[in-house]
Enzyme design. Structure first.
Site, mmCIF file in Angstrom:
data_model
loop_
_atom_site.group_PDB
_atom_site.id
_atom_site.type_symbol
_atom_site.label_atom_id
_atom_site.label_comp_id
_atom_site.label_asym_id
_atom_site.label_seq_id
_atom_site.Cartn_x
_atom_site.Cartn_y
_atom_site.Cartn_z
ATOM 1 N N HIS A 4 54.961 -23.761 7.421
ATOM 2 C CA HIS A 4 53.165 -24.258 7.779
ATOM 3 C C HIS A 4 53.436 -25.293 8.640
ATOM 4 O O HIS A 4 54.230 -26.582 9.093
ATOM 5 C CB HIS A 4 52.240 -24.492 6.940
ATOM 6 C CG HIS A 4 52.263 -25.349 6.232
ATOM 7 N ND1 HIS A 4 51.336 -26.764 6.475
ATOM 8 C CD2 HIS A 4 52.635 -26.035 5.006
ATOM 9 C CE1 HIS A 4 51.871 -27.847 6.265
ATOM 10 N NE2 HIS A 4 52.948 -27.087 5.236
ATOM 11 N N ASP B 115 55.495 -33.005 5.751
ATOM 12 C CA ASP B 115 54.439 -31.909 5.388
ATOM 13 C C ASP B 115 53.812 -31.255 6.746
ATOM 14 O O ASP B 115 52.718 -31.754 6.936
ATOM 15 C CB ASP B 115 53.207 -32.438 4.425
ATOM 16 C CG ASP B 115 52.872 -31.321 3.405
ATOM 17 O OD1 ASP B 115 52.589 -30.181 4.314
ATOM 18 O OD2 ASP B 115 51.379 -31.412 2.715
ATOM 19 N N GLU C 242 47.558 -23.609 6.768
ATOM 20 C CA GLU C 242 48.763 -23.580 4.939
ATOM 21 C C GLU C 242 47.312 -24.899 4.184
ATOM 22 O O GLU C 242 46.751 -24.335 3.139
ATOM 23 C CB GLU C 242 49.594 -24.037 5.284
ATOM 24 C CG GLU C 242 50.241 -23.663 4.422
ATOM 25 C CD GLU C 242 49.965 -24.703 2.225
ATOM 26 O OE1 GLU C 242 51.119 -24.543 1.175
ATOM 27 O OE2 GLU C 242 49.999 -25.789 3.594
ATOM 28 N N GLU C 243 47.093 -25.617 4.953
ATOM 29 C CA GLU C 243 46.678 -26.552 3.819
ATOM 30 C C GLU C 243 45.127 -26.393 3.690
ATOM 31 O O GLU C 243 44.273 -27.126 2.802
ATOM 32 C CB GLU C 243 46.456 -28.264 4.371
ATOM 33 C CG GLU C 243 47.819 -28.091 5.227
ATOM 34 C CD GLU C 243 48.395 -29.131 3.823
ATOM 35 O OE1 GLU C 243 48.611 -29.036 2.993
ATOM 36 O OE2 GLU C 243 49.362 -29.883 4.958
ATOM 37 N N ASP D 281 58.479 -26.177 3.461
ATOM 38 C CA ASP D 281 57.898 -26.188 3.103
ATOM 39 C C ASP D 281 58.100 -28.096 2.423
ATOM 40 O O ASP D 281 58.030 -27.789 1.201
ATOM 41 C CB ASP D 281 56.510 -25.936 2.463
ATOM 42 C CG ASP D 281 55.231 -26.669 2.586
ATOM 43 O OD1 ASP D 281 55.242 -28.009 3.223
ATOM 44 O OD2 ASP D 281 53.976 -26.563 2.418
ATOM 45 N N HIS E 220 49.470 -35.922 3.009
ATOM 46 C CA HIS E 220 48.249 -35.925 2.658
ATOM 47 C C HIS E 220 47.164 -36.911 3.724
ATOM 48 O O HIS E 220 46.306 -37.490 3.382
ATOM 49 C CB HIS E 220 47.808 -35.288 2.351
ATOM 50 C CG HIS E 220 47.808 -34.040 2.136
ATOM 51 N ND1 HIS E 220 47.289 -32.480 1.261
ATOM 52 C CD2 HIS E 220 48.973 -32.937 2.129
ATOM 53 C CE1 HIS E 220 47.863 -31.520 1.121
ATOM 54 N NE2 HIS E 220 48.631 -31.922 1.535
HETATM 55 N N1 BES Z 1 53.450 -28.742 0.975
HETATM 56 C C1 BES Z 1 52.033 -29.029 -0.013
HETATM 57 C C2 BES Z 1 52.463 -28.191 -0.857
HETATM 58 C C3 BES Z 1 53.475 -28.788 -1.998
HETATM 59 C C4 BES Z 1 53.290 -30.660 -2.169
HETATM 60 C C5 BES Z 1 54.755 -28.449 -2.480
HETATM 61 C C6 BES Z 1 53.908 -30.911 -3.502
HETATM 62 C C7 BES Z 1 55.431 -29.236 -3.831
HETATM 63 C C8 BES Z 1 55.362 -29.928 -3.998
HETATM 64 C C9 BES Z 1 51.249 -27.903 0.736
HETATM 65 O O1 BES Z 1 50.994 -27.991 2.309
HETATM 66 C C10 BES Z 1 50.105 -28.324 0.072
HETATM 67 O O2 BES Z 1 49.322 -29.282 0.329
HETATM 68 N N2 BES Z 1 49.678 -27.767 -0.867
HETATM 69 C C11 BES Z 1 48.291 -27.657 -0.809
HETATM 70 C C12 BES Z 1 47.699 -25.824 -1.894
HETATM 71 C C13 BES Z 1 47.047 -25.272 -0.504
HETATM 72 C C14 BES Z 1 46.799 -23.795 -1.577
HETATM 73 C C15 BES Z 1 46.130 -26.024 -0.067
HETATM 74 C C16 BES Z 1 48.261 -28.632 -2.018
HETATM 75 O O3 BES Z 1 49.381 -28.481 -2.678
HETATM 76 O O4 BES Z 1 47.024 -28.729 -2.117
HETATM 77 ZN ZN ZN Z 2 49.970 -29.588 2.153
#
Ligand code: BES
Ligand code: ZN
Length: 406
Positions: free
Chosen positions: A215, A235, A269-270, A297, A374
């Site tokens: 993403h 990220d 994605e976020e 990612d 984030h």
């Molecule tokens: N890169 C993250 C996912 C992640 C974080 C994987 C830490 C492994 C370890 C991704 O961008 C993210 O922030 N995903 C969200 C969920 C999404 C469905 C909104 C999250 O993890 O809160």
């Molecule tokens: Zn993220």
């Protein structure tokens, strides 16, 4: 709290009461979410002020309606604080879409593990070509893309800079591949928000498709304001830069694939895997044969003993084993292990939900993850100022494409 009591008291049947009228504020908000049931069972949740209406519970999944954006943020918060996981959920504009998604993903996942070994051949027989090609991947060009992408104020799915950064990426991919008339670079536009995804395609002899993606959007804070500073260097400028390197090396080494290779930089994605969900559903609807997906990612924060951690949930086991043998064979200097995300944490889950084999090699073990994602402090400096770690993932992805292709 309303929804928790409904879940606990009413059990696993139909729980909804509220109206599902279209949103008054223009029906583009993705107000319906699908998330894990685990979030709804802790005692702490009872004190929350959230106004969430649970529509249905199906096995481990809960379908609910959120009234305000802040509640989606609150779900992330709850997930992080109480369940020690990030706030994975899928977001939808209508209840029907959410229900259909749950039904389809449960059907698709039944045949999933068998499917990959039917369509994919995981034997390794391209040793000379793989070794020659992976030696061409460069740290400096990955670093350059991370620096450029993280220089945008943010790459948020609703902000102007989130559109500009995708325009930059599309132009960059176009210039890297300009000498090849079998490669096209296009936007994939989404309805409901301005940020497009970017897709580059190397046309092969067959219509079978291999996807390397990550993403491109970034976010800061639970609310993800349009004006928040979100460099998103790890990220996920890191993963997008890794995808870019794979495209660059294949295009410039003159690689002509048997299968069709697609490179994807997903939007949004976020905020609930919106871009990849749209794209994976489109591939499914159009009957496309996607034989393998690699999600990149977060590839550049080196903080675990193992170099590469293969995520085992919401991914394909047979294909994950294939990744393990690729590392053992072509990157023997590296160590690798397995871990779970615990929820649908990234775009691989969108492909898995549509029944396509997907894998995610990740930069650390989950509990040793980069704590600055984030935030406005997710910078290249915090990752040591180089793209050394990401380079390993570019090499793995190159070996994945070539061995799956031939
Ligand atoms: N890169 C993250 C996912 C992640 C974080 C994987 C830490 C492994 C370890 C991704 O961008 C993210 O922030 N995903 C969200 C969920 C999404 C469905 C909104 C999250 O993890 O809160
Ligand atoms: Zn993220």
């Amino acid at each position: 709290m309303k929804f928790t009591q409904k879940v606990l008291v009413a059990g696993l049947s139909l729980l909804t009461i509220n109206s599902f009228a279209q949103d008054l504020n223009g029906n583009h908000e993705h107000n319906y979410i699908v998330t894990g049931k685990d979030l709804f069972t802790s005692t702490q949740s009872l004190h929350s002020e959230m106004q969430l209406d649970v529509i249905k519970v199906e096995k481990d999944l809960v379908i609910a309606k959120t009234k305000r954006m802040e509640e989606r943020a609150e779900i992330s918060h709850l997930a992080h604080e109480e369940h020690k996981r990030c706030g994975g959920y899928f977001a939808f504009q209508t209840k029907e879409e959410a229900l259909k998604f749950v039904k389809e993903s449960q059907e698709n996942m039944k045949g999933q593990q068998d499917y990959s070994s039917l369509v994919a051949d995981y034997t390794l027989n391209q040793e000379d070509l793989v070794r020659d090609t992976i030696s061409k991947a460069q740290e400096s060009s990955i670093r350059g893309v991370i620096e450029k992408m993280s220089s945008f104020h943010n790459r948020y799915y609703k902000s102007e800079t989130g559109v500009q950064s995708q325009q930059w990426l599309k132009d960059h991919w176009t210039s890297l591949t300009a000498h090849r008339n079998d490669i096209s670079v296009e936007f994939f536009n989404h309805s409901g928000f301005p940020q497009p995804s970017v897709i580059a395609t190397i046309k092969g002899k067959s219509d079978d498709i291999i996807v390397i993606g990550g993403h491109a959007d970034s976010i800061a804070g639970w609310w993800g304001r349009t004006n928040a500073h979100a460099p998103g260097a790890d990220d996920n400028a890191s993963g997008t830069a890794t995808v870019t390197e794979v495209l660059k090396v294949l295009a410039q080494s003159g690689y002509q694939p048997e299968k069709t290779i697609k490179f994807m930089a997903y939007a949004a994605e976020e905020v609930g895997l919106l871009g990849s969900k749209d794209i994976a559903q489109t591939h499914k609807r159009e009957g496309k044969s996607v034989v393998g997906v690699m999600q990149l990612d977060m590839t550049n924060f080196n903080n675990s003993n193992d170099d590469i951690t293969i995520i085992t949930d919401y991914t394909n086991e047979a294909q994950n084993n294939f990744l393990g043998s690729l590392i053992d064979t072509y990157l023997p200097e590296l160590t690798w292990g397995r871990d779970t995300c615990g929820y649908a944490c990234s775009d691989h889950a969108s492909w898995t939900a549509q029944g396509f084999p997907a894998s995610t090699p990740f930069e650390t073990r989950k509990r040793e993850m980069n704590g600055r994602i984030h935030t406005s402090r997710d910078t290249l400096d915090y990752m040591g100022g180089t793209a050394d770690h990401a380079l390993k993932f570019a090499k793995l992805a190159l070996s994945f494409v070539i061995e799956l292709d031939r």
